[in-house]
Design an enzyme around this catalytic site. Structure first.
Site, PDB file in Angstrom:
ATOM      1  CG  HIS A   1      -4.118 -41.697 -69.972  1.00  0.00           C
ATOM      2  ND1 HIS A   1      -2.980 -40.973 -69.748  1.00  0.00           N
ATOM      3  CD2 HIS A   1      -5.096 -40.786 -70.143  1.00  0.00           C
ATOM      4  CE1 HIS A   1      -3.274 -39.681 -69.805  1.00  0.00           C
ATOM      5  NE2 HIS A   1      -4.545 -39.543 -70.037  1.00  0.00           N
TER       6      HIS A   1
ATOM      7  CE1 TYR B   1      -2.372 -36.188 -68.622  1.00  0.00           C
ATOM      8  CE2 TYR B   1      -1.941 -35.668 -66.329  1.00  0.00           C
ATOM      9  CZ  TYR B   1      -2.809 -36.062 -67.314  1.00  0.00           C
ATOM     10  OH  TYR B   1      -4.104 -36.307 -66.988  1.00  0.00           O
TER      11      TYR B   1
ATOM     12  CG  ASP C   1      -4.257 -37.338 -61.838  1.00  0.00           C
ATOM     13  OD1 ASP C   1      -4.255 -38.581 -61.841  1.00  0.00           O
ATOM     14  OD2 ASP C   1      -4.487 -36.659 -62.853  1.00  0.00           O
TER      15      ASP C   1
ATOM     16  CE  LYS D   1      -4.879 -39.665 -65.230  1.00  0.00           C
ATOM     17  NZ  LYS D   1      -4.010 -38.505 -64.943  1.00  0.00           N
TER      18      LYS D   1
END
Ligand code: A2P
Length: 298
Positions: free
Chosen positions: A110, A52, A47, A77
């Site tokens: 997200h 990120y 994931d 996401k």
């Protein structure tokens, strides 16, 4: 003996390994190695998220592991700055380019953007389109509370397959879990071992779930670690969990949870630890600066 994770069936028939590796806050330079280690010890689900900043390294880790792409469930996401129909279609292109894959197994929003829910809905409509095109195998959301789900469901066609939320023994969000279950949405736990209870920068006066006396007692009863107990609790509740680690020993430790079972009493004791207090960001509060963060093209 090769250990494999149980699979969960999503509401569109796609199956997803229940346990995945999380990479929130994994520095890019450590992410490829973490993913490679995880795949070598048996994980088949990773994931990540555009926000990120490590999708490229996730792709690299998958390729380096030698495990065939088709065997790995890849979840990512869309960040808020890419919400809106066309922007979200483009966010898919950015994500797949960085990951080096043609298709995503699961693409989720997200979080709801409370100051621009219309754009959130348009972003979800783009996910529906990607699903119809077959370029994503399942779609979903993250950090949606009951009222966000209600509004989304009223305005769109496809029920999300997954809702990924903050969920650990100190904050289990029973109402969101119930809302998910009522709609056939699988609940996926972020910070499943309570990392958010000790991450720096998320507020003071927190108790570290890894040091909780009930959890450490149960861990001792099984000769397991507190992290393993919390992950086992997630899995026995039928949830997906994506513990983050960049440490090879802890990546392996978090996967060794399929050789023991918690008793009903132990599960009840863990359930009773819920404080009702959120540790991460409130999904109803717009974070203007964060939301504006631009996701690079490459
Ligand atoms: P590290 O990457 O150094 O292992 P969560 O996924 O619940 O947010 O938790 C992630 C946090 O917990 C990270 O700080 C991670 O650090 C740490 N962590 C991951 N696995 C374990 C474990 N088995 N025992 C203790 N800490 C862990």
């Amino acid at each position: 003996m090769t250990v494999t994770t149980p699979e969960l069936q999503l509401n569109n028939g796609v199956t997803m390994p229940a346990l995945g590796l999380g990479v929130f806050q994994s520095p890019p330079e450590e992410t490829a190695a973490a993913v490679e280690t995880a795949l070598q010890v048996g994980y088949r689900h990773i994931d990540t998220a555009a926000a990120y900043g490590n999708e490229r390294q996730v792709g690299e880790g998958i390729r380096r592991s030698g495990v065939d792409r088709s065997e790995v469930f890849v979840e990512t996401k869309v960040w808020v700055s890419d919400y809106g129909y066309d922007r979200t279609l483009h966010a898919f292109d950015k994500a797949t380019r960085k990951l080096g894959v043609d298709q995503l197994d699961l693409l989720i929003l997200h979080q709801p953007a409370p100051d621009r829910f219309d754009q959130t809905v348009d972003a979800y409509r783009a996910l529906e389109r990607l699903l119809a095109d077959g370029t994503v195998r399942a779609i979903g959301v993250s950090n949606f509370m009951r009222h966000h789900l209600d509004e989304l469901l009223r305005r769109t066609e496809i029920v999300p397959a997954v809702n990924q939320i903050e969920l650990h023994p100190y904050f289990a969000q029973p109402d969101v879990q119930r809302a998910d279950a009522e709609h056939g949405i699988l609940t996926q736990a972020w910070s499943p071992i309570g990392g958010i209870t000790f991450y720096p920068g998320f507020g003071d006066h927190r108790r570290n779930a890894l040091e909780d006396p009930t959890i450490t007692r149960i861990a001792a009863e099984h000769d397991k670690t507190p992290a393993q107990v919390m992950l086992r609790w997630q899995i026995q509740h039928g949830r997906s969990a994506i513990p983050k680690s960049t440490n090879p020993g802890r990546i392996a430790e978090n996967f060794r949870i399929f050789d023991f079972a918690l008793t009903a009493e132990q599960i009840a004791a863990l359930d009773a630890l819920d404080t009702g207090v959120r540790h991460g960001p409130d999904p109803d509060v717009a974070r203007t600066e964060m939301f504006a963060r631009v996701i690079p093209e490459d």
